[in-house]
Design a protein around this motif. Structure first.
Motif, PDB file in Angstrom:
ATOM      1  N   ARG A 294      -7.680  25.722 -17.333  1.00  0.00           N
ATOM      2  CA  ARG A 294      -8.490  24.499 -17.244  1.00  0.00           C
ATOM      3  C   ARG A 294      -9.876  24.768 -17.825  1.00  0.00           C
ATOM      4  O   ARG A 294     -10.258  25.916 -18.082  1.00  0.00           O
ATOM      5  CB  ARG A 294      -8.646  24.049 -15.784  1.00  0.00           C
ATOM      6  CG  ARG A 294      -9.355  25.067 -14.887  1.00  0.00           C
ATOM      7  CD  ARG A 294      -9.595  24.509 -13.500  1.00  0.00           C
ATOM      8  NE  ARG A 294     -10.167  25.522 -12.607  1.00  0.00           N
ATOM      9  CZ  ARG A 294     -11.466  25.783 -12.498  1.00  0.00           C
ATOM     10  NH1 ARG A 294     -12.343  25.106 -13.234  1.00  0.00           N
ATOM     11  NH2 ARG A 294     -11.896  26.708 -11.650  1.00  0.00           N
ATOM     12  N   ASP A 295     -10.635  23.677 -18.004  1.00  0.00           N
ATOM     13  CA  ASP A 295     -12.030  23.791 -18.423  1.00  0.00           C
ATOM     14  C   ASP A 295     -12.900  24.193 -17.237  1.00  0.00           C
ATOM     15  O   ASP A 295     -12.539  23.960 -16.074  1.00  0.00           O
ATOM     16  CB  ASP A 295     -12.537  22.461 -18.979  1.00  0.00           C
ATOM     17  CG  ASP A 295     -11.910  22.110 -20.317  1.00  0.00           C
ATOM     18  OD1 ASP A 295     -11.577  23.042 -21.075  1.00  0.00           O
ATOM     19  OD2 ASP A 295     -11.744  20.905 -20.593  1.00  0.00           O
TER      20      ASP A 295
ATOM     21  N   LYS B 272      -4.847  29.123 -21.366  1.00  0.00           N
ATOM     22  CA  LYS B 272      -5.930  28.449 -20.656  1.00  0.00           C
ATOM     23  C   LYS B 272      -5.371  27.642 -19.497  1.00  0.00           C
ATOM     24  O   LYS B 272      -4.364  26.943 -19.632  1.00  0.00           O
ATOM     25  CB  LYS B 272      -6.703  27.538 -21.606  1.00  0.00           C
ATOM     26  CG  LYS B 272      -7.966  26.939 -20.982  1.00  0.00           C
ATOM     27  CD  LYS B 272      -8.818  26.229 -22.021  1.00  0.00           C
ATOM     28  CE  LYS B 272     -10.136  25.750 -21.425  1.00  0.00           C
ATOM     29  NZ  LYS B 272     -11.008  25.113 -22.444  1.00  0.00           N
TER      30      LYS B 272
ATOM     31  N   LYS C  26     -15.900  23.543 -14.796  1.00  0.00           N
ATOM     32  CA  LYS C  26     -16.495  22.302 -14.312  1.00  0.00           C
ATOM     33  C   LYS C  26     -17.402  22.580 -13.117  1.00  0.00           C
ATOM     34  O   LYS C  26     -17.309  23.633 -12.483  1.00  0.00           O
ATOM     35  CB  LYS C  26     -15.421  21.290 -13.910  1.00  0.00           C
ATOM     36  CG  LYS C  26     -14.511  21.754 -12.779  1.00  0.00           C
ATOM     37  CD  LYS C  26     -13.524  20.658 -12.358  1.00  0.00           C
ATOM     38  CE  LYS C  26     -14.230  19.522 -11.640  1.00  0.00           C
ATOM     39  NZ  LYS C  26     -13.274  18.530 -11.082  1.00  0.00           N
TER      40      LYS C  26
ATOM     41  N   GLY D 131     -14.015  28.501 -20.040  1.00  0.00           N
ATOM     42  CA  GLY D 131     -13.044  27.912 -19.126  1.00  0.00           C
ATOM     43  C   GLY D 131     -12.403  28.964 -18.247  1.00  0.00           C
ATOM     44  O   GLY D 131     -12.910  30.078 -18.098  1.00  0.00           O
TER      45      GLY D 131
END
Length: 311
Positions: free
Chosen positions: A280-281, A278, A283, A221
């Motif tokens: 965000r993931d 963190k 993507k 991420g």
């Protein structure tokens, strides 16, 4: 500390030793307790201390679905060296080694080649073909071979069993405070800056690229990070993406770090990247323009966090 790569390269480094063996992924507090205990025994017996590691780690050899990895071999060695060990014996985990019986491993390696006078292992450590070796089998060899063995109980913190699995779970949940408590330090990745495809620079966010040297990293991420340049001892804040970069159809995980307010040349230098939180993931974006817009938002969010930490 000296690294011996393979038991056949032992030569005449030492005639006797005190020994521990295992994966030591993460070198967490439980590992540190075991190694510190080994060092104490080495001082009592006036013998060199040796840690035996396996590369790849056994589960990585046997299964493509092996757990994510906390530390590369180099990181593991660096952390163990800091504890004061004399030797690391790095054993290539091959099919031949995997086929060795636990009894043969004890007699041929631990007794004949290493002449270990004291052996300590974790309470859940198993070895040899079909994992038939354990503390009970080792104890069967002690009367006739003049060495002692000990099994260290699992280190517990706040009623939680400290293990590499527990650290992985903490990182998966982005609980970096819990990971710090289990490791005894902040979770970080250290590596050398290499040349990338310059895409991030074209987007206006140049990155320092670091190869992970592991099949499956424990994180994936976008993160706010603190970075130390190990060569200049300078510190920075920044954002890091760790993953395969799906927008450009990446295949292999890499660590990319954008340092705030930095424009120098650090190719070939080593960075220590500490993960703080963190954002965000990872993507896949429909276009590079969308990716650029998201990175701008990530930088803005991370700088707000940075400002709170410095005020």
């Amino acid at each position: 500390m000296k690294i011996i790569r393979g038991i056949d390269n032992l030569n005449n480094e030492f005639t006797q030793c005190v020994l521990t063996l295992g994966n030591f992924d993460g070198v967490h507090l439980g590992h540190q307790q075991l190694i510190n205990h080994l060092i104490e025994q080495g001082k009592k017996l006036n013998l060199p201390t040796a840690v035996m590691l396996f590369e790849p780690q056994p589960l990585e050899f046997f299964s493509k679905r092996a757990p994510t990895r906390l530390t590369s071999f180099k990181e593991k060695v660096r952390l163990i060296e800091k504890l004061g060990i004399d030797y690391i014996i790095a054993v290539p985990f091959t099919q031949t080694f995997a086929n060795m019986s636990a009894n043969a491993f004890i007699q041929d390696w631990l007794i004949n080649k290493l002449n270990a006078k004291y052996i300590v292992i974790g309470d859940d450590f198993q070895f040899g073909r079909d994992r038939k070796g354990d503390i009970n089998l080792l104890q069967q060899y002690t009367p006739n071979n003049h060495f002692s063995v000990e099994s260290m109980q699992t280190f517990v913190w706040n009623n939680l069993r400290i293990s590499s699995t527990a650290v992985r779970e903490a990182l998966f949940n982005s609980d970096f405070e819990l990971a710090r408590c289990l490791l005894g330090r902040d979770y970080a990745i250290q590596g050398r800056v290499v040349h990338g495809n310059a895409l991030a620079r074209q987007l206006g966010f140049p990155t320092a690229n670091i190869h992970l040297n592991r099949k499956k990293p424990a994180l994936q991420g976008v993160y706010f990070v603190k970075v130390k340049n190990c060569c200049s001892n300078q510190y920075y804040h920044g954002i890091a993406n760790i993953g395969i970069r799906p927008t450009i159809e990446g295949k292999k995980a890499i660590l990319e770090v954008n340092l705030f307010d930095f424009s120098g040349d650090i190719y070939g230098q080593y960075l220590d990247v500490t993960f703080v939180c963190k954002l965000r993931d990872e993507k896949k974006f429909d276009s590079l323009a969308d990716l650029k817009q998201q990175i701008s938002q990530d930088v803005c969010t991370a700088k707000q966090i940075s400002a709170k930490l410095t005020n």
